[in-house]
Scaffold this active site. Structure first.
Site: not given
Length: 952
Positions: A347-351, A383-384, A387, A406
């Site tokens: 869904g998404a990535m917290e880079n 959410h991201e 993170h 998470e």
């Protein structure tokens, strides 16, 4: 026999004389040597000192050496990709080259250096002592197995005690389309041609997804989360492309071999883990966030121009500021970019500083978007952004404690969305707690925190991205916060973040920080919730006052004997005050305050479902609660109305409660219009549908559901007919439930409404240029109902609209609707489409197959399809984080027959024979669930049939 020989007597005598003389001489020599030794004894030579044993072999596990510590990387990447092909003479190139210099600190003498590398052609490796031009002689090998080790063997050795060395590598690789590592996205973009007509053009971008173990697919590195370093990134790319990464970029043109290139150099990152690095090369544009410094939303030009990034722009800074206040630390980077990608397997990535999203997770279209689409954008951003502190600033030491990343991001997202105007805190019960209960009621589940050595391979790491890690973790944090008070919990978190910023942690570090804010024994309370698998069922006998606990399992069997510390919260019908009790033991314990004498009094435990446990009562108390719900359901808190239903149905599945009691708990819903109890009931009744929709029981179930939902449908009918929605968000959810259930189970007025609206929709040739008569909230349900009742022509219409629209959220609604047809040949055709990325995007493959499997007509087709294509699916999708476990879970939910269990076991044997580790834990879980289903159906089929027939 052998051939004989002979000699003369004279020769024999001569030989004898010579022999005696020789022996006498030897004896004389020995005597003389011993005399010399006695007169002057020789010195005893010293014992030679053994040289230090230097590490030269591979470690016994798959972990890197812990005495080589990377401090910084200088990485140069040169992708040869074009963003568009403008003529027939330009060949597209899915290829990149690069080099990397990593500076490391050596803390122990060594002859070997281990790094990670995967699917790269490493052309050269050089090792130098930092600050020196002297090259250390070395040779290297690459292990193309689970270790992914690049092994550098030195002729000399590295000196320990903090000596610095530079490792230079030169490499080249391929830009695959597998949604992992450094990969390619294809998409189309509308543009104007010379005659000012819309034209779709193919476009390309390169982007990255490095979590959990795919940084090694881009450059040789120390690809473990604890081995943090600073990254200095330079990207050389084609003109007409914007390069983005974690830091701020500065670009300039150069000429290489007669061609023009652009060099984009990025500011160094903070010290961070390899999996948080990110880069994208795309012909995208952006919208700035005016209240934030250096904050942008990047997306396709068409989406930005249409205003689809406006909502993300509106809420991002609000949520970020909210977190800064809650966490007591400012966002630590000087920029924050977010990008919407056409294809992303998660869904998404917290880079860190450059967050990636699927388009539907970041973009929102006011015309076609539903309230649910809008809330999803807010929740995912929350959410991201969480993170950026939990995971990026403070990172788990190893993947066995992934929940520290998470679970916190999941739990904090419910706090973060408040800043965007969403009150979702009660929905955590439906979305996280009840979801986690399902997987954690299997013996094949896993603890939140495992031993480090239990998690080694990439496949084992990927399997941890599941409902236990995310949802159970969030539920346990919610329980802990209630146990020690929300104020003390947040204060302890601030200490945790401050003390461990830019470092790595294990869960005991968290507990120590929280312990400083309370006198309660947190380690005693939390250790069993974190370190052991499963959760308890608390049994309260209101006749005797006895209370006990044991592990709750769906499949009959013996759980572990370790008791949880459980804080029981409860109310009694004769006393409105909330009370608490701490249970620490497993066996029955006498608690007189639970004992009830009056026939009309009841006790209700786990108020607002704060604790991560189920509650069972004696049958008399269950019947009193049933009577209360039917008499006046408002006397039971709304969350607990949902909790009672969910507990009862699962206790019945676990052979602890008569199934008729669970089913009777749905009768009061004819008078209840609240979302939480209805959603809880529908999720659990769906299990009955899955178990019996291929049997004679199904007819009675459909009639009962049709009768029960009529009142709810009529409650929202005025809104539906007027193409409007209720104001309250939970009511909006329940309006959709009313339509979905009523149409699915044959309420005539619902099917008529859905078919009529869909036909109007279908006959409007400009449906996507003007607002539809179908409210966006209702489209998914109405599209599905109309396709289920419709024909091939209706299906083809929706398929064409799916291909035409460029709005991701609208595509998702249409993609779901296509799975609702009852035509077998259309479902088979749709299944084949899932493996064609030009028709169904790779990121949507799993969910599309699962949609088809949800359809009773499509389930056997989907299972056969997955089995037959498994080798191809794992080859194409198994390398990344895409959830193959979710795929197995989705296509086997109906399994409740012996033949289906045998098919699963045969499938498992085939995987073991081929030594495939993909989704191994998920396969164990669906086998265990199927075994439980078989037992339960055999025991309860007649009782279920009798109960539903008795309610007609």
């Amino acid at each position: 026999m052998a051939k004989g020989t002979g000699i003369t007597k004279a020769v024999a005598v001569g030989i004898g004389v010579v022999t005696v003389s020789s022996v006498c001489g030897l004896v004389l020599m020995v005597v003389m040597f011993q005399i010399q030794i006695d007169e002057k004894r020789p010195l005893v030579p010293p014992t030679p000192s053994k040289p230090p044993v230097l590490p030269t072999d591979l470690p016994t596990n798959l972990r890197l050496h812990d005495y080589l510590l990377p401090e910084s990387y200088k990485v140069v990447l040169q992708p040869y990709l074009y963003s568009a092909i403008t003529n027939n003479y330009t060949n597209q190139s899915f290829f990149f080259s690069g080099n990397s210099t990593v500076r490391l600190k050596c803390m122990k003498d060594s002859k070997t250096i281990l790094l990670h590398v995967h699917n790269l052609n490493v052309k050269n490796v050089e090792v130098r002592k930092s600050g020196s031009d002297e090259k250390l002689a070395s040779r290297y090998t690459i292990h193309n197995n689970e270790s992914n080790f690049l092994v550098i063997n030195l002729e000399g050795q590295l000196s320990g005690n903090g000596t610095y060395y530079d490792i230079f590598t030169n490499f080249e690789g391929e830009l695959f389309e597998d949604l992992s590592g450094f990969y390619v996205n294809r998409y189309t973009e509308k543009s104007k041609d010379e005659d000012e007509e819309d034209e779709e053009r193919n476009r390309f971008l390169a982007t990255s997804l490095l979590q959990p173990t795919d940084a090694r697919r881009v450059f040789p590195c120390f690809d473990e989360p604890a081995l943090k370093a600073v990254f200095d990134i330079t990207i050389i790319h084609r003109p007409g492309i914007t390069a983005l990464s974690n830091g701020m970029g500065d670009s300039g043109s150069i000429e290489i071999d007669g061609e023009e290139w652009v060099v984009t150099t990025f500011t160094p990152t903070p010290i961070m883990s390899t999996y948080l690095l990110a880069f994208t090369l795309a012909d995208f544009t952006y919208k700035s966030i005016p209240t934030g410094t250096n904050m942008h939303i990047y997306a396709r030009k068409e989406a930005i121009v249409a205003g689809h990034a406006d909502y993300a722009v509106e809420i991002t800074h609000k949520i970020l500021i909210h977190y800064e206040k809650e966490f007591g630390l400012k966002y630590p980077l000087d920029k924050l970019d977010q990008i919407a990608l056409p294809d992303l397997s998660v869904g998404a990535m917290e880079n860190w500083g450059f967050i990636s999203y699927q388009e539907s997770g970041l973009l929102y279209d006011e015309v076609t978007g539903s309230t649910f689409d809008k809330e999803w954008v807010a929740t995912l951003i929350a959410h991201e952004l969480a993170h950026q502190w939990f995971g990026n600033l403070v990172t788990m030491r190893w993947w066995n404690d992934l929940w520290l990343n998470e679970a916190f991001a999941t739990y904090m997202s419910y706090i973060g969305v408040e800043a965007a105007g969403w009150d979702l805190k009660d929905l955590i019960v439906l979305r996280e707690i009840q979801s986690a209960f399902q997987v954690d009621s299997l013996n094949s589940s896993h603890p939140l925190s495992l031993y480090e050595n239990d998690i080694q391979t990439s496949s084992e790491i990927i399997e941890l991205f599941d409902d236990v890690t995310y949802s159970k973790g969030a539920a346990v944090l919610r329980m802990l916060s209630a146990f020690m008070t929300d104020q003390a919990f947040m204060k302890g978190l601030k200490t945790y973040l401050y003390n461990f910023q830019y470092n790595n942690t294990v869960y005991n570090d968290l507990l120590e920080c929280l312990q400083g804010e309370t006198n309660l024994d947190l380690e005693g309370f939390m250790s069993t919730w974190i370190e052991q698998v499963g959760y308890p069922v608390i049994t309260i006998n209101t006749q005797t006052g006895d209370t006990s606990q044991e592990q709750f399992l769906l499949k009959p069997g013996v759980g572990h004997d370790i008791p949880w510390q459980v804080q029981i919260t409860y109310i009694k019908s004769d006393d409105s005050g909330l009370k608490k009790d701490l249970l620490k033991v497993k066996g029955p314990v006498r608690r007189p305050h639970f004992q009830l004498i009056d026939s009309d009094k009841w006790v209700l435990a786990n108020i607002n479902c704060t604790g991560f446990y189920r509650v069972n009562y004696d049958e008399e108390n269950w019947n009193k609660l049933l009577m209360q719900l039917e008499k006046d359901h408002h006397m039971i808190p709304v969350i607990n109305r949902g909790q009672l239903i969910d507990d009862a149905f699962n206790l019945a599945r676990g052979h602890r409660l008569n199934v008729s009691i669970a089913l009777s708990l749905t009768k009061f819903l004819v008078n209840d219009t609240e979302y939480i109890p209805w959603e809880s009931a529908l999720k659990n009744l769906d299990h009955f549908v899955l178990m019996f929709d291929r049997s004679e029981v199904y007819g009675a179930i459909t009639k009962y559901l049709r009768k029960q939902v009529r009142g709810l449908y009529e409650h929202f009918e005025e809104y539906t007919n007027n193409a409007t929605i209720p104001k309250d968000y939970t009511d909006q959810n329940n309006q959709v439930n009313a339509i979905s259930v009523a149409c699915t189970y044959g309420l005539p007025e619902c099917i008529s409404m859905a078919t009529s609206l869909f036909m109007d929709h279908k006959n409007d040739s400009n449906i996507f240029s003007i607002p539809s008569e179908i409210h966006p909230n209702l489209r998914r349900a109405i599209y599905c109902s109309a396709i289920a009742a419709g024909d091939e022509d209706d299906w083809e219409f929706v398929w064409e609209e799916y291909q035409r629209t460029t709005v991701a959220a609208e595509k998702d609604k249409l993609r779901y609707a296509l799975s609702c047809t009852k035509e077998i040949w259309l479902l088979n055709r749709y299944l084949e489409y899932t493996l064609d990325p030009s028709k169904i995007r790779k990121m949507d493959m799993v969910s599309t197959i699962n949609y088809i499997a949800k359809n009773v007509a499509g389930q056997p087709l989907a299972w056969d399809f997955v089995r037959g294509k498994w080798s191809y699916i794992t080859q194409e999708y198994g390398a990344g984080i895409i959830s193959l476990g979710s795929l197995l879970d989705g296509v086997t939910k109906r399994f409740s027959r012996d033949v289906e269990l045998e098919e699963l076991k045969q499938f498992q044997r085939e995987q073991d024979k081929e030594d495939q580790g993909f989704a191994a834990r998920a396969l164990e879980q669906v086998i265990e669930r199927t075994e439980a289903n078989i037992i339960w159906v055999n025991e309860n089929k007649q009782n279920v049939k009798d109960w539903f027939n008795g309610e007609l």
